[in-house]
Design a protein around this motif. Structure first.
Motif, PDB file in Angstrom:
ATOM      1  N   GLN A  70       0.822  -1.210   0.000  1.00  0.00           N
ATOM      2  CA  GLN A  70       0.000   0.000   0.000  1.00  0.00           C
ATOM      3  C   GLN A  70       0.857   1.262   0.000  1.00  0.00           C
ATOM      4  O   GLN A  70       0.532   2.246  -0.657  1.00  0.00           O
ATOM      5  CB  GLN A  70      -0.930   0.008   1.212  1.00  0.00           C
ATOM      6  CG  GLN A  70      -1.908   1.179   1.194  1.00  0.00           C
ATOM      7  CD  GLN A  70      -2.919   1.086   2.300  1.00  0.00           C
ATOM      8  OE1 GLN A  70      -2.867   0.193   3.140  1.00  0.00           O
ATOM      9  NE2 GLN A  70      -3.854   2.012   2.314  1.00  0.00           N
ATOM     10  N   GLU A  74       0.584   4.017  -2.966  1.00  0.00           N
ATOM     11  CA  GLU A  74       0.153   5.406  -2.788  1.00  0.00           C
ATOM     12  C   GLU A  74       0.890   6.351  -3.740  1.00  0.00           C
ATOM     13  O   GLU A  74       0.402   7.444  -4.044  1.00  0.00           O
ATOM     14  CB  GLU A  74       0.382   5.831  -1.343  1.00  0.00           C
ATOM     15  CG  GLU A  74      -0.642   5.234  -0.382  1.00  0.00           C
ATOM     16  CD  GLU A  74      -0.350   5.567   1.073  1.00  0.00           C
ATOM     17  OE1 GLU A  74       0.664   6.250   1.320  1.00  0.00           O
ATOM     18  OE2 GLU A  74      -1.125   5.153   1.943  1.00  0.00           O
ATOM     19  N   SER A 140     -13.249   8.087  -2.501  1.00  0.00           N
ATOM     20  CA  SER A 140     -11.954   7.628  -2.992  1.00  0.00           C
ATOM     21  C   SER A 140     -11.511   8.462  -4.196  1.00  0.00           C
ATOM     22  O   SER A 140     -12.009   8.278  -5.309  1.00  0.00           O
ATOM     23  CB  SER A 140     -12.020   6.153  -3.373  1.00  0.00           C
ATOM     24  OG  SER A 140     -10.792   5.741  -3.948  1.00  0.00           O
ATOM     25  N   VAL A 294      -5.709  -2.356  -2.079  1.00  0.00           N
ATOM     26  CA  VAL A 294      -7.062  -2.213  -1.520  1.00  0.00           C
ATOM     27  C   VAL A 294      -7.788  -3.551  -1.567  1.00  0.00           C
ATOM     28  O   VAL A 294      -8.436  -3.971  -0.592  1.00  0.00           O
ATOM     29  CB  VAL A 294      -7.853  -1.138  -2.290  1.00  0.00           C
ATOM     30  CG1 VAL A 294      -9.313  -1.114  -1.821  1.00  0.00           C
ATOM     31  CG2 VAL A 294      -7.229   0.231  -2.091  1.00  0.00           C
ATOM     32  N   GLU A 351      -9.977   5.832   0.624  1.00  0.00           N
ATOM     33  CA  GLU A 351      -8.763   5.258   1.206  1.00  0.00           C
ATOM     34  C   GLU A 351      -8.359   5.948   2.507  1.00  0.00           C
ATOM     35  O   GLU A 351      -7.734   5.342   3.373  1.00  0.00           O
ATOM     36  CB  GLU A 351      -7.607   5.328   0.196  1.00  0.00           C
ATOM     37  CG  GLU A 351      -7.362   6.682  -0.428  1.00  0.00           C
ATOM     38  CD  GLU A 351      -8.193   6.952  -1.664  1.00  0.00           C
ATOM     39  OE1 GLU A 351      -8.005   8.016  -2.253  1.00  0.00           O
ATOM     40  OE2 GLU A 351      -9.036   6.105  -2.026  1.00  0.00           O
TER      41      GLU A 351
END
Length: 588
Positions: A70, A74, A140, A294, A351
């Motif tokens: 993750q 990002e 999101s 995700v 998120e």
């Protein structure tokens, strides 16, 4: 070479998914976002990972380091927001201030209040209810903007509205993060004074980035570009993107917002197109990694054990946020169709809720069971986002079409002695402005309900419908029209319309936009009186400008270009003996 490269297995799995699985997903016409979410579900610890103890070999196809994936993923969100900022300008952003600060703020406050109140009624502690309201009010950014980009909807009215709201949500991260930090610590002095100070510091950071960036970006890029090294140029671009993102993160803002600001700084330079081309591979691969991360968080076993409660909560979250947004968007003057599509687009959780809930769990202010429950609800809504976007567009178009059928009230013979324009996009609107300036009456027909509603609200003579439909054309009285113009940029659409009009009303002169000389010849053969190939006109205008710049006298340059224009158009069916070409050249 080192035999044990860190994360080598994970990298190979990811590249296999991107290079082998995704082409199949695209061939099945499935949204890439949904495809990557499902891939994450399969290769994550809650997918194949559950069978690893029984079948150890499966471990080679499982990624268990959620946080590491993750964190790298990002970066994809950062590059996505940078590319969006690259396509905008400060002037465009200022023009959206009512949407960003008005609509965006109202959406956050009302959604947070409704969600927080519901959580309180269900037994959550006041501070936890407030936290849940603030976090779940946000949507999101990564998923919504990627879906709009895939569908080429970023420039649509719903796309611009959704982007304005998302931008305000990114700004709202500052006070929300501050509140999360307060939950686990004691604050000296006034709470509101501390919040105000935090916001002021964030705004000061944004102003500083703009002020310094405007002075630094262009000279640095010029220096890097003059070196002749593409690697040095790319390194400079990455430094600006990641450096700006780090600065905004240090100020309490989201890194994605910092990347967007960097994009705005680059958008005003002559390097924007090269930069956009260079970062595209980074953006695509890293954003895919984010979506996979995700999907890896989705625990199907936990959801199945509490399916009714999680499903009901996810549905309630989507429905509640969508309803609030629909009413707000409509209150801000947008058509019902745009309001419906925007509401569906932004109904999911985001998120940031995953980050905030995880932080609250670590500080001991949220019970583990509640945290896992909220994370499951958010991930389920994110997984539903592609379907929500598709449904929102369908519902929005249906509502807009229904509105237009009521509002159209298309009078009979409205086209009598007028110019009928088939298609009211960029070219059609330009043509309409020119005709208005010459006091020549026109009627426009377009099949985009959002565009028709918008232009109709401005008082323009536009109606919803298919310009190739003979019944519609007969109803508006095209047999008495002065001329028909089609501005469609699609070959098949232009050919269909020209053929339909000429077949039923051969006496009506038809003027058509064409893609190139071959297409112009095709539509002329179908009955167009004249067809203007946009590629030819662009090259002629470019040639004329070049001749002017080289010092060729104006009248000589125009004569040369006019001769070439006449030569390019001599094959039209109405130009026997070159008369039509000479006439058109003289008119120009």
């Amino acid at each position: 070479m080192h035999a044990n490269i860190p994360y080598l297995r994970e990298i190979i799995l990811f590249l296999a998914a991107a290079g082998l699985v995704m082409p199949v997903v695209r061939r099945l016409n499935i949204s890439p976002v949904l495809g990557f979410l499902c891939i994450g579900l399969v290769i994550g610890p809650y997918g194949l990972g559950r069978f690893e103890e029984r079948f150890p070999a499966i471990g080679y196809f499982v990624v268990s380091d959620l946080e590491g994936v993750q964190t790298i993923g990002e970066l994809g969100v950062i590059f996505l927001l940078f590319s969006i900022g690259l396509e905008m300008s400060v002037g465009q952003l200022w023009g959206m201030r009512r949407t960003v600060f008005g609509l965006g703020s109202a959406q956050i406050l009302l959604s947070a209040a409704a969600i927080g109140l519901a959580a309180g009624v269900l037994g959550a502690e006041p501070q936890t209810a407030i936290l849940l309201g603030l976090c779940l009010a946000l949507s999101s950014t990564a998923i919504v903007m990627q879906l709009l980009s895939e569908q080429l909807r970023l420039g649509s009215q719903a796309g611009r509205t959704a982007f304005g709201v998302l931008l305000m949500q990114d700004l709202a991260v500052v006070p929300i993060l501050f509140y999360v930090g307060l939950l686990g610590s004691e604050v000296e002095g006034s709470f509101w004074a501390a919040v105000s100070l935090s916001i002021a510091e964030a705004l000061l950071a944004i102003a500083a980035i703009f002020a310094i960036g405007r002075l630094v970006v262009r000279p640095v890029l010029r220096f890097a570009g003059s070196s002749g090294s593409r690697e040095m140029f790319m390194a400079s671009v990455l430094l600006f993107i990641l450096g700006t993102s780090a600065l905004t993160a240090q100020a309490g803002l989201s890194m994605a917002l910092g990347a967007f600001l960097a994009g705005l700084l680059f958008s005003g330079t002559e390097y924007r197109h090269q930069v956009n081309s260079d970062i595209e591979p980074f953006k695509g691969l890293l954003l895919a990694l984010f979506f996979i991360s995700v999907g890896m968080r989705l625990d199907l076993a936990a959801i199945w054990s509490d399916l009714a409660a999680i499903g009901l909560a996810a549905a309630a979250l989507i429905a509640g946020k969508a309803l609030i947004l629909v009413l707000l968007v409509r209150a801000f003057g947008r058509p019902w169709g745009v309001a419906m599509e925007t509401g569906m687009l932004l109904g999911e959780g985001g998120e940031f809720a995953l980050v905030a809930v995880t932080a609250a769990l670590g500080m001991g202010v949220m019970a583990p069971d509640l945290a896992q429950y909220v994370i499951s609800v958010v991930v389920v809504t994110m997984l539903a986002s592609p379907g929500l976007a598709w449904s929102g567009r369908k519902i929005g178009n249906a509502v807009a079409a229904s509105e237009q059928e009521t509002a159209n009230a298309m009078p009979e013979d409205v086209a009598s002695e007028a110019i009928v324009i088939g298609g009211f996009g960029r070219v059609g609107r330009t043509l309409g402005r020119i005709l208005e300036g010459q006091r020549i009456r026109y009627v426009a027909i377009d099949s985009d309900p959002h565009l028709v509603a918008t232009e109709k609200a401005r008082g323009l003579p536009i109606y919803f419908g298919d310009a190739s439909n003979p019944e519609l054309l007969r109803h508006i009285g095209i047999e008495h029209a002065a001329a028909f113009v089609t501005t469609m940029d699609q070959r098949s659409a232009a050919e269909r319309i020209v053929s339909a009009v000429h077949k039923s009303w051969p006496h009506i002169p038809i003027y058509a936009r064409a893609r190139d000389p071959d297409h112009a010849r095709k539509v002329r053969s179908l009955g167009a009186y004249d067809a203007i190939p946009e590629t030819t006109e662009a090259s002629l205008q470019l040639s004329e400008s070049l001749l002017f710049g080289l010092g060729v006298p104006d009248d000589v340059a125009r004569s040369v270009v006019d001769q070439e224009r006449e030569y390019s158009s001599q094959d039209g069916p109405h130009r026997a003996g070159g008369e039509g070409g000479a006439t058109r050249s003289a008119k120009r």
